[in-house]
Design a protein around this motif. Structure first.
Motif, PDB file in Angstrom:
ATOM      1  N   SER A   1       0.949  -1.573  -0.243  1.00 35.29           N
ATOM      2  CA  SER A   1       0.313  -0.170   0.302  1.00 35.29           C
ATOM      3  C   SER A   1       0.636   1.322   0.088  1.00 35.29           C
ATOM      4  O   SER A   1       0.132   2.330   0.107  1.00 35.29           O
ATOM      5  CB  SER A   1      -0.308  -0.070   1.106  1.00 35.29           C
ATOM      6  OG  SER A   1      -0.443  -0.045   2.560  1.00 35.29           O
ATOM      7  N   GLU A   2       2.482   1.081   0.590  1.00 35.25           N
ATOM      8  CA  GLU A   2       3.066   2.189   0.612  1.00 35.25           C
ATOM      9  C   GLU A   2       3.122   3.172  -0.867  1.00 35.25           C
ATOM     10  O   GLU A   2       3.235   4.372  -1.197  1.00 35.25           O
ATOM     11  CB  GLU A   2       4.550   1.820   0.564  1.00 35.25           C
ATOM     12  CG  GLU A   2       5.315   2.943   1.903  1.00 35.25           C
ATOM     13  CD  GLU A   2       6.258   2.074   2.102  1.00 35.25           C
ATOM     14  OE1 GLU A   2       7.093   1.539   1.955  1.00 35.25           O
ATOM     15  OE2 GLU A   2       6.806   2.507   3.724  1.00 35.25           O
ATOM     16  N   GLY A   3       3.510   2.289  -1.780  1.00 34.51           N
ATOM     17  CA  GLY A   3       2.959   3.493  -3.222  1.00 34.51           C
ATOM     18  C   GLY A   3       1.700   4.540  -3.819  1.00 34.51           C
ATOM     19  O   GLY A   3       1.867   4.990  -3.989  1.00 34.51           O
ATOM     20  N   PHE A   4       0.909   3.927  -3.085  1.00 34.70           N
ATOM     21  CA  PHE A   4      -0.840   3.908  -3.668  1.00 34.70           C
ATOM     22  C   PHE A   4      -0.496   5.369  -2.269  1.00 34.70           C
ATOM     23  O   PHE A   4      -1.372   6.578  -2.564  1.00 34.70           O
ATOM     24  CB  PHE A   4      -1.832   3.187  -3.183  1.00 34.70           C
ATOM     25  CG  PHE A   4      -2.643   3.400  -3.015  1.00 34.70           C
ATOM     26  CD1 PHE A   4      -3.570   3.832  -4.803  1.00 34.70           C
ATOM     27  CD2 PHE A   4      -3.842   4.003  -2.358  1.00 34.70           C
ATOM     28  CE1 PHE A   4      -4.647   4.764  -4.864  1.00 34.70           C
ATOM     29  CE2 PHE A   4      -4.886   5.030  -2.636  1.00 34.70           C
ATOM     30  CZ  PHE A   4      -5.758   4.883  -3.944  1.00 34.70           C
ATOM     31  N   VAL A   5      -0.218   5.302  -1.368  1.00 37.32           N
ATOM     32  CA  VAL A   5      -0.477   5.625  -0.264  1.00 37.32           C
ATOM     33  C   VAL A   5       0.353   6.682  -0.371  1.00 37.32           C
ATOM     34  O   VAL A   5       0.170   8.620  -0.413  1.00 37.32           O
ATOM     35  CB  VAL A   5      -0.171   5.475   0.967  1.00 37.32           C
ATOM     36  CG1 VAL A   5       0.052   6.857   2.456  1.00 37.32           C
ATOM     37  CG2 VAL A   5      -1.428   4.332   1.975  1.00 37.32           C
ATOM     38  N   ALA A   6       1.713   7.090  -0.897  1.00 32.48           N
ATOM     39  CA  ALA A   6       2.584   8.231  -1.573  1.00 32.48           C
ATOM     40  C   ALA A   6       2.251   8.744  -2.406  1.00 32.48           C
ATOM     41  O   ALA A   6       2.147  10.492  -2.556  1.00 32.48           O
ATOM     42  CB  ALA A   6       4.318   7.327  -1.510  1.00 32.48           C
ATOM     43  N   THR A   7       1.343   7.885  -3.114  1.00 29.00           N
ATOM     44  CA  THR A   7       0.384   9.135  -4.721  1.00 29.00           C
ATOM     45  C   THR A   7      -0.562   9.646  -4.138  1.00 29.00           C
ATOM     46  O   THR A   7      -0.834  11.142  -5.045  1.00 29.00           O
ATOM     47  CB  THR A   7      -0.103   8.085  -5.486  1.00 29.00           C
ATOM     48  OG1 THR A   7       1.554   7.140  -6.325  1.00 29.00           O
ATOM     49  CG2 THR A   7      -0.486   8.249  -6.958  1.00 29.00           C
ATOM     50  N   VAL A   8      -1.480   9.586  -3.335  1.00 33.65           N
ATOM     51  CA  VAL A   8      -2.677  10.318  -3.008  1.00 33.65           C
ATOM     52  C   VAL A   8      -2.378  11.388  -2.098  1.00 33.65           C
ATOM     53  O   VAL A   8      -2.484  12.373  -1.905  1.00 33.65           O
ATOM     54  CB  VAL A   8      -3.508   8.753  -2.351  1.00 33.65           C
ATOM     55  CG1 VAL A   8      -4.547  10.056  -1.116  1.00 33.65           C
ATOM     56  CG2 VAL A   8      -4.016   7.863  -3.059  1.00 33.65           C
ATOM     57  N   LEU A   9      -0.817  11.239  -1.647  1.00 34.65           N
ATOM     58  CA  LEU A   9      -0.085  12.247  -0.574  1.00 34.65           C
ATOM     59  C   LEU A   9       0.094  13.667  -1.669  1.00 34.65           C
ATOM     60  O   LEU A   9       0.248  14.533  -1.116  1.00 34.65           O
ATOM     61  CB  LEU A   9       0.653  11.835   0.266  1.00 34.65           C
ATOM     62  CG  LEU A   9       0.530  10.909   1.615  1.00 34.65           C
ATOM     63  CD1 LEU A   9       1.347  10.769   2.460  1.00 34.65           C
ATOM     64  CD2 LEU A   9      -0.851  11.781   2.415  1.00 34.65           C
ATOM     65  N   VAL A  10       0.192  12.747  -2.705  1.00 32.57           N
ATOM     66  CA  VAL A  10       1.005  14.148  -3.853  1.00 32.57           C
ATOM     67  C   VAL A  10      -0.172  14.960  -4.588  1.00 32.57           C
ATOM     68  O   VAL A  10      -0.094  16.249  -4.730  1.00 32.57           O
ATOM     69  CB  VAL A  10       2.014  13.474  -4.922  1.00 32.57           C
ATOM     70  CG1 VAL A  10       2.458  13.934  -5.558  1.00 32.57           C
ATOM     71  CG2 VAL A  10       3.640  13.120  -4.570  1.00 32.57           C
ATOM     72  N   LEU A  11      -0.799  14.211  -4.836  1.00 35.74           N
ATOM     73  CA  LEU A  11      -2.153  14.784  -4.947  1.00 35.74           C
ATOM     74  C   LEU A  11      -2.858  15.609  -3.569  1.00 35.74           C
ATOM     75  O   LEU A  11      -3.173  16.174  -4.487  1.00 35.74           O
ATOM     76  CB  LEU A  11      -3.342  13.699  -5.544  1.00 35.74           C
ATOM     77  CG  LEU A  11      -2.719  12.577  -6.472  1.00 35.74           C
ATOM     78  CD1 LEU A  11      -3.940  11.965  -6.936  1.00 35.74           C
ATOM     79  CD2 LEU A  11      -3.076  13.894  -8.288  1.00 35.74           C
TER      80      LEU A  11
END
Length: 124
Positions: free
Chosen positions: A78-88
């Motif tokens: 899940s880490e990559g998805f969470v990081a992407t969401v944080l950028v957005l």
């Protein structure tokens, strides 16, 4: 060819079709996992609209879920998805609420660092 994730008239992200397809499939998965809508609309004519209030609630719930899991594989997946969401979220001006956990500083700091690095790679 690429797709656009937008808030109003502002583009938050302009990924390739392949990256966008993977991301939108993950959005659906995490909406189901959390039992919440994400605020990330459907892709129509290569454009996806983000509803900031709904997205804000989704981001907070996602962070709480991610922070509460102790399963190493789930964290890794899940880490990559969470990081992407944080950028957005950052680009959308969405204030995120970091959940209080025993390792909140370390955990939040690592995710914030990952999202900063990822943000440099995410085309606007």
């Amino acid at each position: 060819m690429s797709q656009y994730y937008a808030l109003g008239d502002r583009t938050l992200w302009n990924p390739s079709n392949g990256a966008s397809r993977l991301f939108t499939r993950q959005v659906s998965l995490y909406e189901a996992e959390l039992g919440l809508p994400s605020g990330i609309g459907p892709m129509r004519a290569d454009e996806c609209r983000i509803e900031p209030l709904v997205f804000s609630g989704f981001v907070d719930a996602l962070l709480a879920w991610h922070g509460a899991t102790r399963h190493a594989v789930v964290v890794s997946l899940s880490e990559g998805f969470v990081a992407t969401v944080l950028v957005l979220a950052d680009r959308a001006g969405v204030q995120v609420t970091w959940p209080p956990t025993a390792s909140a500083e370390t955990w939040a700091g690592a995710l914030q660092q990952k999202s900063r690095e990822l943000g440099r790679c995410m085309a606007v």
